[in-house]
Design an enzyme around this catalytic site. Structure first.
Site, PDB file in Angstrom:
ATOM      1  N   ALA A  28      13.927 -36.789   7.620  1.00 24.02           N
ATOM      2  CA  ALA A  28      13.634 -38.164   7.168  1.00 24.02           C
ATOM      3  C   ALA A  28      14.544 -39.128   7.949  1.00 24.02           C
ATOM      4  O   ALA A  28      15.249 -39.956   7.369  1.00 24.02           O
ATOM      5  CB  ALA A  28      13.816 -38.318   5.666  1.00 24.02           C
ATOM      6  N   LEU A  29      14.504 -38.985   9.251  1.00 20.69           N
ATOM      7  CA  LEU A  29      15.499 -39.642  10.100  1.00 20.69           C
ATOM      8  C   LEU A  29      15.342 -41.163  10.114  1.00 20.69           C
ATOM      9  O   LEU A  29      14.236 -41.687  10.180  1.00 20.69           O
ATOM     10  CB  LEU A  29      15.388 -39.106  11.532  1.00 20.69           C
ATOM     11  CG  LEU A  29      15.556 -37.591  11.661  1.00 20.69           C
ATOM     12  CD1 LEU A  29      15.418 -37.163  13.114  1.00 20.69           C
ATOM     13  CD2 LEU A  29      16.900 -37.120  11.094  1.00 20.69           C
ATOM     14  N   HIS A  30      16.470 -41.845  10.040  1.00 23.38           N
ATOM     15  CA  HIS A  30      16.490 -43.305  10.101  1.00 23.38           C
ATOM     16  C   HIS A  30      17.527 -43.715  11.148  1.00 23.38           C
ATOM     17  O   HIS A  30      18.138 -42.858  11.812  1.00 23.38           O
ATOM     18  CB  HIS A  30      16.786 -43.915   8.723  1.00 23.38           C
ATOM     19  CG  HIS A  30      18.002 -43.343   8.065  1.00 23.38           C
ATOM     20  ND1 HIS A  30      19.267 -43.538   8.549  1.00 23.38           N
ATOM     21  CD2 HIS A  30      18.142 -42.546   6.971  1.00 23.38           C
ATOM     22  CE1 HIS A  30      20.126 -42.924   7.781  1.00 23.38           C
ATOM     23  NE2 HIS A  30      19.472 -42.297   6.820  1.00 23.38           N
ATOM     24  N   GLU A  31      17.741 -45.017  11.247  1.00 23.33           N
ATOM     25  CA  GLU A  31      18.626 -45.552  12.276  1.00 23.33           C
ATOM     26  C   GLU A  31      20.035 -44.935  12.196  1.00 23.33           C
ATOM     27  O   GLU A  31      20.703 -44.755  13.222  1.00 23.33           O
ATOM     28  CB  GLU A  31      18.666 -47.082  12.129  1.00 23.33           C
ATOM     29  CG  GLU A  31      19.144 -47.847  13.335  1.00 23.33           C
ATOM     30  CD  GLU A  31      18.611 -47.367  14.679  1.00 23.33           C
ATOM     31  OE1 GLU A  31      17.395 -47.078  14.802  1.00 23.33           O
ATOM     32  OE2 GLU A  31      19.434 -47.280  15.619  1.00 23.33           O
ATOM     33  N   HIS A  33      20.839 -41.813  11.445  1.00 22.27           N
ATOM     34  CA  HIS A  33      20.830 -40.536  12.173  1.00 22.27           C
ATOM     35  C   HIS A  33      20.746 -40.767  13.682  1.00 22.27           C
ATOM     36  O   HIS A  33      21.404 -40.085  14.459  1.00 22.27           O
ATOM     37  CB  HIS A  33      19.610 -39.700  11.772  1.00 22.27           C
ATOM     38  CG  HIS A  33      19.558 -39.329  10.329  1.00 22.27           C
ATOM     39  ND1 HIS A  33      18.678 -39.901   9.447  1.00 22.27           N
ATOM     40  CD2 HIS A  33      20.286 -38.442   9.610  1.00 22.27           C
ATOM     41  CE1 HIS A  33      18.850 -39.376   8.253  1.00 22.27           C
ATOM     42  NE2 HIS A  33      19.828 -38.492   8.315  1.00 22.27           N
ATOM     43  N   GLY A 143      27.982 -38.881   9.647  1.00 21.08           N
ATOM     44  CA  GLY A 143      28.032 -40.278   9.238  1.00 21.08           C
ATOM     45  C   GLY A 143      29.127 -40.508   8.202  1.00 21.08           C
ATOM     46  O   GLY A 143      29.284 -39.725   7.256  1.00 21.08           O
ATOM     47  N   GLU A 144      29.860 -41.603   8.367  1.00 25.42           N
ATOM     48  CA  GLU A 144      30.932 -41.936   7.416  1.00 25.42           C
ATOM     49  C   GLU A 144      30.395 -42.354   6.054  1.00 25.42           C
ATOM     50  O   GLU A 144      31.158 -42.487   5.114  1.00 25.42           O
ATOM     51  CB  GLU A 144      31.807 -43.053   7.991  1.00 25.42           C
ATOM     52  CG  GLU A 144      32.674 -42.586   9.130  1.00 25.42           C
ATOM     53  CD  GLU A 144      33.646 -43.658   9.590  1.00 25.42           C
ATOM     54  OE1 GLU A 144      33.502 -44.831   9.197  1.00 25.42           O
ATOM     55  OE2 GLU A 144      34.545 -43.309  10.386  1.00 25.42           O
ATOM     56  N   LYS A 145      29.085 -42.601   5.971  1.00 21.89           N
ATOM     57  CA  LYS A 145      28.551 -42.989   4.660  1.00 21.89           C
ATOM     58  C   LYS A 145      28.878 -41.912   3.618  1.00 21.89           C
ATOM     59  O   LYS A 145      29.203 -42.213   2.485  1.00 21.89           O
ATOM     60  CB  LYS A 145      27.050 -43.205   4.741  1.00 21.89           C
ATOM     61  CG  LYS A 145      26.543 -43.780   3.458  1.00 21.89           C
ATOM     62  CD  LYS A 145      25.056 -43.793   3.363  1.00 21.89           C
ATOM     63  CE  LYS A 145      24.690 -43.625   1.932  1.00 21.89           C
ATOM     64  NZ  LYS A 145      24.310 -42.265   1.609  1.00 21.89           N
ATOM     65  N   GLN A 149      32.045 -35.902   2.284  1.00 17.60           N
ATOM     66  CA  GLN A 149      31.470 -34.788   3.045  1.00 17.60           C
ATOM     67  C   GLN A 149      32.216 -34.602   4.370  1.00 17.60           C
ATOM     68  O   GLN A 149      32.503 -33.478   4.781  1.00 17.60           O
ATOM     69  CB  GLN A 149      29.990 -35.060   3.306  1.00 17.60           C
ATOM     70  CG  GLN A 149      29.350 -34.109   4.292  1.00 17.60           C
ATOM     71  CD  GLN A 149      27.838 -34.242   4.347  1.00 17.60           C
ATOM     72  OE1 GLN A 149      27.160 -33.736   3.481  1.00 17.60           O
ATOM     73  NE2 GLN A 149      27.309 -34.923   5.347  1.00 17.60           N
TER      74      GLN A 149
HETATM   75  O1  PAF Z   1      24.532 -35.121   5.412  1.00 20.85           O
HETATM   76  C1  PAF Z   1      23.539 -34.358   5.385  1.00 20.85           C
HETATM   77  O2  PAF Z   1      22.406 -34.737   5.724  1.00 20.85           O
HETATM   78  C2  PAF Z   1      23.712 -32.924   4.918  1.00 20.85           C
HETATM   79  O3  PAF Z   1      24.639 -32.854   3.883  1.00 20.85           O
HETATM   80  C3  PAF Z   1      24.050 -31.935   6.047  1.00 20.85           C
HETATM   81  C4  PAF Z   1      25.407 -32.253   6.670  1.00 20.85           C
HETATM   82  C5  PAF Z   1      22.967 -31.985   7.113  1.00 20.85           C
HETATM   83  C6  PAF Z   1      24.122 -30.507   5.500  1.00 20.85           C
HETATM   84  O4  PAF Z   1      22.904 -30.110   4.945  1.00 20.85           O
END
Ligand code: PAF
Length: 277
Positions: A28-31, A33, A143-145, A149
């Site tokens: 579900a890629l957006h800007e 990513h 991403g820092e968002k 994580q």
């Molecule tokens: O940030 C994400 O989209 C997920 O947590 C990741 C790092 C791809 C692991 O599934």
């Protein structure tokens, strides 16, 4: 762009490409990513991207089945962004029936997302470790968002001596400040209008803390602002940027982190508490 769906195809692709930089995603890629992909390209190696909606990081009551999926759209965006390899594993490739290993990171996972979503970071750490083993990247971009994580992955990489550099990339925002997220697609029109209040409240709070205002009072004001925008704050905290331990008073390196529910959507955001806003 090479598309690999099996470990055999991935092995051939990895041998062909040599050293790579890596962006793990759930699609579900957006800007946001695509910014990671660009940063990975600019770092000077071919870029591998994984698309895998990882079931083990979703809780039983979470949105795994309704998580947005758009493989064709994602592949077109990655091709356009100059990605060299896309890894699209199946669930039973990542988690075959005999798999018996979970990566569990302590301390940095104890609070915030880790407390609200039990098991979430076990799922993240486990899948990221597997992906690193499969892709063997020189550097991986996050991403820092999802600030917590990033700290969890950094801890895991340090503790397991994994030979990969973790590169955090600043959050990409809409013009009104809302952090880009695949889950923004779930917001109703009215909720979408209310959502930037999170970034606005955090921005004000960073200024207040830097101006010397008391931390507890500042965090209280953020909660009030979020409630006024129709959100239910989950947590709003000033924390040490790497350990994620709460700070009673401002001391660098600090991060202001927050999560709030808006309708059915949980919004996350965070800002560095520094004058570089
Ligand atoms: O940030 C994400 O989209 C997920 O947590 C990741 C790092 C791809 C692991 O599934």
């Amino acid at each position: 762009m090479i598309i690999a769906r099996t470990l055999e195809d991935l092995k051939i692709a990895r041998e062909a490409l040599g050293e790579v930089n890596f962006v793990p995603t759930m699609g579900a890629l957006h800007e946001g990513h695509l910014t990671l992909v660009r940063a990975a390209r600019e770092a000077g190696r071919p870029v591998a991207v994984s698309i895998f909606v990882n079931p083990t990081q979703f809780g039983p009551k979470e949105d795994l089945s309704r998580y947005p999926r758009d493989e064709a759209g994602d592949l077109a965006k990655l091709e356009q962004a100059g990605c060299a390899l896309v890894w699209l594993p199946r669930v039973d490739t990542m988690y075959p029936p005999h798999a018996s290993t979970t990566v569990h990171v302590t301390n940095v996972t104890a609070r915030w997302e880790g407390a609200t979503r039990p098991g979430h970071f076990d799922g993240v750490a486990t899948v990221v470790a597997k992906l690193f083993g499969q892709i063997r990247p020189k550097a991986a971009f996050f991403g820092e968002k999802d600030w917590q994580q990033v700290q969890v992955v950094r801890r895991m990489v340090a503790d397991l001596h994994l030979p990969v550099d973790i590169v955090p990339v600043p959050t990409v925002r809409e013009a009104d400040g809302l952090a880009r997220s695949s889950r923004n697609a779930y917001l109703s029109e009215a909720e979408r209008k209310a959502a930037p209040a999170l970034y606005a409240a955090l921005t004000e709070a960073v200024k207040a803390i830097l101006a010397g205002k008391e931390v507890a009072a500042t965090l209280h004001k953020v909660r009030q602002d979020l409630a006024a925008a129709g959100m239910t704050p989950d947590y709003v905290a000033l924390v040490h940027a790497h350990s994620l331990e709460p700070l009673a008073g401002f001391k660098a390196p600090a991060r202001l982190i927050a999560a709030a529910k808006l309708g059915t959507v949980r919004l996350l955001d965070n800002l560095a508490v520094s004058s570089q806003l």
